[in-house]
Design an enzyme around this catalytic site. Structure first.
Site, PDB file in Angstrom:
ATOM      1  N   CYS A  45       0.931  -1.121   0.117  1.00 32.41           N
ATOM      2  CA  CYS A  45      -0.022  -0.126   0.072  1.00 32.41           C
ATOM      3  C   CYS A  45       0.798   1.209   0.052  1.00 32.41           C
ATOM      4  CB  CYS A  45      -0.921   0.039   1.254  1.00 32.41           C
ATOM      5  SG  CYS A  45      -2.048   1.267   1.115  1.00 32.41           S
ATOM      6  N   CYS A  49       0.655   4.962   7.030  1.00 33.39           N
ATOM      7  CA  CYS A  49       0.132   4.613   8.282  1.00 33.39           C
ATOM      8  C   CYS A  49       1.047   3.971   9.043  1.00 33.39           C
ATOM      9  CB  CYS A  49      -1.167   3.780   8.111  1.00 33.39           C
ATOM     10  SG  CYS A  49      -2.410   4.354   6.853  1.00 33.39           S
ATOM     11  N   CYS A  52       0.590   0.146  10.216  1.00 31.15           N
ATOM     12  CA  CYS A  52       0.076  -0.989   9.312  1.00 31.15           C
ATOM     13  C   CYS A  52       1.290  -1.566   8.727  1.00 31.15           C
ATOM     14  CB  CYS A  52      -0.645  -0.089   8.160  1.00 31.15           C
ATOM     15  SG  CYS A  52      -1.396  -1.398   7.056  1.00 31.15           S
ATOM     16  N   CYS A  89     -16.175  -9.322   6.575  1.00 34.02           N
ATOM     17  CA  CYS A  89     -15.440  -8.171   6.163  1.00 34.02           C
ATOM     18  C   CYS A  89     -14.181  -8.296   5.193  1.00 34.02           C
ATOM     19  CB  CYS A  89     -15.161  -7.528   7.441  1.00 34.02           C
ATOM     20  SG  CYS A  89     -14.451  -5.831   7.201  1.00 34.02           S
ATOM     21  N   CYS A 121     -19.356  -6.325   4.586  1.00 35.18           N
ATOM     22  CA  CYS A 121     -18.439  -5.267   4.909  1.00 35.18           C
ATOM     23  C   CYS A 121     -17.314  -5.113   4.228  1.00 35.18           C
ATOM     24  CB  CYS A 121     -18.215  -5.263   6.410  1.00 35.18           C
ATOM     25  SG  CYS A 121     -17.267  -3.814   7.028  1.00 35.18           S
ATOM     26  N   CYS A 181     -19.010   1.792   9.665  1.00 38.48           N
ATOM     27  CA  CYS A 181     -18.204   1.193  10.553  1.00 38.48           C
ATOM     28  C   CYS A 181     -16.837   2.032  10.789  1.00 38.48           C
ATOM     29  CB  CYS A 181     -17.705  -0.352  10.022  1.00 38.48           C
ATOM     30  SG  CYS A 181     -16.674  -1.142  11.097  1.00 38.48           S
ATOM     31  N   ARG A 253     -17.067  -3.099  18.738  1.00 39.54           N
ATOM     32  CA  ARG A 253     -16.470  -4.183  18.158  1.00 39.54           C
ATOM     33  C   ARG A 253     -15.040  -4.226  19.011  1.00 39.54           C
ATOM     34  NH1 ARG A 253     -19.781  -6.328  14.186  1.00 39.54           N
ATOM     35  NH2 ARG A 253     -20.975  -4.589  13.345  1.00 39.54           N
TER      36      ARG A 253
HETATM   37  N1  SAM Z   1      -6.621   0.526   3.552  1.00 39.34           N
HETATM   38  C1  SAM Z   1      -7.878   0.623   4.120  1.00 39.34           C
HETATM   39  C2  SAM Z   1      -7.920   1.731   5.259  1.00 39.34           C
HETATM   40  O1  SAM Z   1      -6.885   1.874   5.625  1.00 39.34           O
HETATM   41  O2  SAM Z   1      -9.163   2.244   5.297  1.00 39.34           O
HETATM   42  C3  SAM Z   1      -8.263  -0.528   4.783  1.00 39.34           C
HETATM   43  C4  SAM Z   1      -7.382  -1.741   5.231  1.00 39.34           C
HETATM   44  S1  SAM Z   1      -6.808  -1.131   7.061  1.00 39.34           S
HETATM   45  C5  SAM Z   1      -5.911  -2.595   7.341  1.00 39.34           C
HETATM   46  C6  SAM Z   1      -8.190  -1.320   8.206  1.00 39.34           C
HETATM   47  C7  SAM Z   1      -7.898  -0.962   9.896  1.00 39.34           C
HETATM   48  O3  SAM Z   1      -7.193  -1.592  10.411  1.00 39.34           O
HETATM   49  C8  SAM Z   1      -7.132   0.655   9.910  1.00 39.34           C
HETATM   50  O4  SAM Z   1      -7.787   1.719   9.506  1.00 39.34           O
HETATM   51  C9  SAM Z   1      -6.575   0.465  11.219  1.00 39.34           C
HETATM   52  O5  SAM Z   1      -7.443   1.092  12.123  1.00 39.34           O
HETATM   53  C10 SAM Z   1      -6.867  -1.191  11.511  1.00 39.34           C
HETATM   54  N2  SAM Z   1      -5.318  -1.606  11.609  1.00 39.34           N
HETATM   55  C11 SAM Z   1      -4.440  -1.627  10.739  1.00 39.34           C
HETATM   56  N3  SAM Z   1      -3.221  -2.300  11.144  1.00 39.34           N
HETATM   57  C12 SAM Z   1      -3.377  -2.450  12.338  1.00 39.34           C
HETATM   58  C13 SAM Z   1      -2.555  -2.922  13.546  1.00 39.34           C
HETATM   59  N4  SAM Z   1      -1.143  -3.075  13.426  1.00 39.34           N
HETATM   60  N5  SAM Z   1      -3.134  -2.783  14.815  1.00 39.34           N
HETATM   61  C14 SAM Z   1      -4.407  -2.549  14.819  1.00 39.34           C
HETATM   62  N6  SAM Z   1      -5.280  -2.215  13.990  1.00 39.34           N
HETATM   63  C15 SAM Z   1      -4.604  -1.972  12.768  1.00 39.34           C
HETATM   64  C1  DTB Z   2     -10.797  -2.502  12.063  1.00 38.07           C
HETATM   65  O1  DTB Z   2     -10.875  -1.797  12.743  1.00 38.07           O
HETATM   66  N1  DTB Z   2     -10.120  -3.764  12.455  1.00 38.07           N
HETATM   67  C2  DTB Z   2      -9.904  -4.946  11.418  1.00 38.07           C
HETATM   68  C3  DTB Z   2     -10.979  -4.152  10.521  1.00 38.07           C
HETATM   69  N2  DTB Z   2     -11.341  -2.996  10.649  1.00 38.07           N
HETATM   70  C4  DTB Z   2     -10.857  -4.202   9.067  1.00 38.07           C
HETATM   71  C5  DTB Z   2      -8.733  -4.902  10.910  1.00 38.07           C
HETATM   72  C6  DTB Z   2      -7.515  -5.084  12.086  1.00 38.07           C
HETATM   73  C7  DTB Z   2      -6.320  -5.260  11.271  1.00 38.07           C
HETATM   74  C8  DTB Z   2      -5.135  -5.708  12.323  1.00 38.07           C
HETATM   75  C9  DTB Z   2      -3.993  -5.590  11.519  1.00 38.07           C
HETATM   76  C10 DTB Z   2      -3.792  -6.978  10.433  1.00 38.07           C
HETATM   77  O2  DTB Z   2      -4.244  -7.987  10.652  1.00 38.07           O
HETATM   78  O3  DTB Z   2      -3.305  -6.719   9.360  1.00 38.07           O
HETATM   79 FE1  SF4 Z   3      -2.883   1.050   3.439  1.00 37.52          FE
HETATM   80 FE2  SF4 Z   3      -2.690  -0.125   5.830  1.00 37.52          FE
HETATM   81 FE3  SF4 Z   3      -3.071   2.739   5.658  1.00 37.52          FE
HETATM   82 FE4  SF4 Z   3      -4.873   0.891   4.896  1.00 37.52          FE
HETATM   83  S1  SF4 Z   3      -3.929   1.083   7.039  1.00 37.52           S
HETATM   84  S2  SF4 Z   3      -4.308   2.640   3.920  1.00 37.52           S
HETATM   85  S3  SF4 Z   3      -3.761  -0.774   4.156  1.00 37.52           S
HETATM   86  S4  SF4 Z   3      -1.279   1.550   4.820  1.00 37.52           S
END
Ligand code: SAM
Ligand code: DTB
Ligand code: SF4
Length: 705
Positions: A45, A49, A52, A89, A121, A181, A253
């Site tokens: 991506c 973030c 992430c 989801c 979702c 959500c 959640r």
């Molecule tokens: N790219 C999309 C976005 O950013 O909306 C969707 C995927 S993203 C992985 C969905 C959510 O997962 C993020 O907004 C974040 O709140 C959560 N998330 C991602 N990585 C995480 C982590 N290491 N620990 C906890 N939550 C995480």
């Molecule tokens: C959210 O708030 N938590 C879920 C869902 N929305 C998509 C994702 C958590 C992802 C945690 C990190 C991962 O497994 O990559």
């Molecule tokens: Fe990309 Fe992860 Fe940020 Fe979603 S949360 S925009 S997957 S870097």
């Protein structure tokens, strides 16, 4: 903000207590929605973030993949459904969803998951207004798009997009009629104030998100936040509880980070109002507790997976903007599930009504009503009982009813539903525990739910299971335990073992409430019911109230609650369905009093009903059927299994001049659709034999043999 701080900074248990109270008012207690995540496009991506593992800017070793194929997604959703999830989801590591072939494929995935009757979702990054509408049209239930943290701290975590970008996508989602959500992550180095600002921002969205995921940071090696210390468990509990208080109607959640939370901490989160988790051993890319350990945890805590809500119009298709169109869509959906019911005039010989004693048209009762009319009785009650509507005829009927039941007093409600819901919401406290037979009537279930008491569902008429549950499930100090049963079940036709149930209650110190809907007038001394028939010291001790709907053997409408003078006075003062209803017409009092008099004087009517019930059962058996229920009970169900069979049988009987109704899920369990015959004092054994023959000589009996 001060108000939110005041909520958040209360002593922890006080906060949890407050949140639990809010939760109990707005949600069925003890239910947790199971959701399953699937990463449909992983890694690579362009966003930065800091939390992430999927950002191309961090070296995390996440194996990237292209967009999954439709069939892979359909299969994963099928597995999720089979494992008990009701929401699926799909996440894609995109900055934004780009129009084109891949987006079309996502739309096909949404359609495929919606077809499985799962809530669908997606979380795909930023969306345009048009894309949100396309997703809505494909059947999307919800779009996940997190604000992640406070507006002030946001810049420390993400530089490649702004808070405003996030809010814009959320607005597009809302405008398309898809539910929102939206939540965040705790433990990224933000202050307590940042956490509260996030919750404040979420709660101030108009309307607030239907779903609020609260994640604890999963600190993934290679991300800038890899070295963050783990989040304190109590911080999670406080955030969940505060979210619950600020957003009472939302699903809260308990999302990422559960592996680092002890079972005890998770228990507190559930108690504080979390009512959903992600299941399966993987979130999107990081690990999650496995299904077995979650199952064990939920069972230990007495929580059960939330049942599927049934297809919402929104889950199936975009909600049309015009209200009339939206209603048309909902009705069509019922039609396609063969669940659209229509009001129709009764036709054919009555083998379906609850007028067991034939009192709904008895000449003696007509005469009593005619006399009252001739004497100038008021036709309307003109107000609620506590204002101007307390007519002497209603009070007289209550006195007659109480004398019949051998109780100090009785109180008339305008319907059985109003009485059931009113009685239970008045008596049961939200800290109480209520043990409920699995076949209890909807009015009892609604009353128990709305009371906020914790409901323990007990196997039908299984006294050993009730005793075990009473040993196992305790109530907090100062709270009570209640057992709620019917005395004769409407869809099973079987009597409850009231004597043994009363013993179990007396031994455990639990209070008993009995709904005599189908037994009143038919059993016990002077037809007073099965509770009167089962009189014993244990019943005397345990029985707190009995409920007597008057629309069945009494042949009228409304319902009486019978019990002590104090009980009746409490209901008169506190029961909302009584206090805020216009009193029934005075003639109803005359009708009920006359019917009770007749029932007391004429035991031969109920003796006829019992004889006919036996005769119908015997005739059905002779045709090769196995009717359910207590031998002399006027409800004679014949289970046919599939809905289609029950409907075909109803039609066949109607063509032959008999009114017998098919009872289908959700009123009864799936696969247990049935015909529900009832008998009436005015019928003969020959009528019963003809009705059984009408079923038995048809293709149904042939098919069953
Ligand atoms: N790219 C999309 C976005 O950013 O909306 C969707 C995927 S993203 C992985 C969905 C959510 O997962 C993020 O907004 C974040 O709140 C959560 N998330 C991602 N990585 C995480 C982590 N290491 N620990 C906890 N939550 C995480
Ligand atoms: C959210 O708030 N938590 C879920 C869902 N929305 C998509 C994702 C958590 C992802 C945690 C990190 C991962 O497994 O990559
Ligand atoms: Fe990309 Fe992860 Fe940020 Fe979603 S949360 S925009 S997957 S870097």
């Amino acid at each position: 903000m001060e108000e939110i701080e005041a909520v958040y900074h209360q002593p922890l248990l006080q906060l949890v207590e407050q949140a639990h109270g809010v939760h109990a008012q707005a949600h069925p207690e003890g239910e947790v929605q199971l959701c399953q995540l699937l990463s449909i496009k992983t890694g690579g991506c362009p966003e930065d973030c800091a939390y992430c593992p999927q950002s191309a800017r961090h070296e995390t070793g996440v194996e990237g993949s292209g967009l999954l194929q439709l069939e892979e997604v359909r299969a994963a959703a099928g597995r999720a459904k089979a494992a008990g999830s009701t929401r699926f989801c799909m996440g894609a590591a995109w900055r934004q969803a780009k129009p084109g072939a891949e987006f079309e494929r996502v739309l096909a995935m949404v359609r495929a998951v919606a077809e499985l009757d799962l809530e669908v979702c997606c979380t795909l990054g930023m969306l345009t207004a048009e894309q949100a509408q396309q997703l809505a049209a494909a059947g999307l239930t919800a779009y996940n798009h997190n604000l992640d943290t406070s507006p002030e701290f946001y810049g420390h975590i993400i530089s490649t997009r702004t808070y405003e970008d996030r809010l814009r996508t959320l607005a597009h989602v809302r405008a398309a009629g898809v539910t929102v959500c939206c939540g965040g992550i705790l433990g990224m180095g933000e202050s307590e104030r940042d956490r509260l600002r996030l919750l404040q921002t979420l709660a101030n969205l108009d309307p607030p998100p239907e779903s609020v995921p609260i994640n604890a940071l999963v600190a993934v090696p290679g991300t800038p936040l890899a070295e963050q210390p783990p989040l304190e468990a109590f911080a999670m509990v406080r955030a969940i509880a505060t979210a619950r208080v600020l957003m009472p109607a939302s699903k809260v959640r308990l999302s990422a980070g559960r592996l680092a939370l002890s079972p005890e901490a998770q228990a507190l989160c559930f108690y504080a109002g979390a009512n959903s988790i992600f299941t399966g051993d993987k979130l999107l890319t990081t690990p999650n507790p496995d299904t077995d350990s979650d199952r064990t945890l939920l069972a230990e805590l007495g929580l059960k997976p939330e049942p599927a809500a049934g297809p919402l119009p929104q889950a199936q298709r975009p909600a049309p903007a015009r209200l009339e169109d939206a209603w048309a869509v909902e009705l069509e959906a019922m039609e396609s599930r063969r669940q659209r019911r229509r009001l129709r005039a009764a036709q054919g010989e009555d083998f379906s009504s609850n007028d067991y004693l034939g009192l709904a048209a008895a000449p003696e009762i007509r005469e009593a009503l005619a006399r009252a009319l001739a004497d100038g009785i008021a036709l309307g009650s003109t107000g609620s009982r506590l204002v101007r509507g307390n007519h002497a005829a209603l009070a007289a009927a209550e006195a007659e009813f109480a004398a019949w039941q051998g109780t100090e007093a009785a109180l008339l409600f305008s319907s059985g539903y109003a009485a059931g819901v009113g009685l239970l919401t008045t008596l049961l406290g939200r800290h109480d525990v209520v043990f409920s037979d699995e076949h209890n009537h909807a009015s009892l279930i609604d009353g128990m739910r709305w009371s906020g008491a914790r409901r323990v569902v007990v196997r039908h008429n299984d006294v050993a299971a009730l005793e075990a549950a009473l040993r196992r499930e305790t109530a907090p100090r100062g709270a009570r335990r209640w057992v709620v049963v019917e005395s004769l079940y409407s869809m099973e036709g079987d009597a409850a073992p009231l004597g043994a149930i009363a013993e179990a209650c007396a031994t455990a110190g639990a209070e008993l409430i009995v709904d005599e809907a189908h037994a009143t007038g038919l059993y016990g001394p002077e037809g007073a019911g099965l509770a009167a028939a089962a009189a014993s010291p244990a019943l005397e001790r345990a029985l707190a109230a009995r409920l007597h709907p008057c629309g069945k053997a009494i042949g009228a409408s409304g319902a009486m609650v019978a019990g002590s003078r104090r009980l009746i006075e409490l209901l008169t003062n506190r029961t909302r369905s009584f206090v805020f209803s216009t009193a029934p017409a005075p003639l109803l009092g005359v009708q009920i009093a006359a019917a009770v008099g007749l029932i007391r004087r004429e035991p031969e009517r109920r003796a006829r009903v019992h004889a006919l019930a036996r005769a119908l059962r015997a005739a059905l058996r002779a045709q090769g059927w196995a009717p359910l229920g207590t031998e002399d009970a006027p409800i004679v169900p014949v289970v046919l299994g599939a809905e289609e069979r029950a409907l075909a049988a109803e039609l066949q009987l109607a063509e032959r001049g008999f009114d017998v109704r098919a009872i289908r899920p959700p009123t009864v369990a799936a696969g247990a659709a049935r015909l529900r015959f009832t008998v009436h004092a005015g019928q003969s054994e020959a009528d019963c034999a003809r009705a059984a023959a009408a079923l038995g000589t048809g293709m149904l009996a042939a098919a069953a043999r």
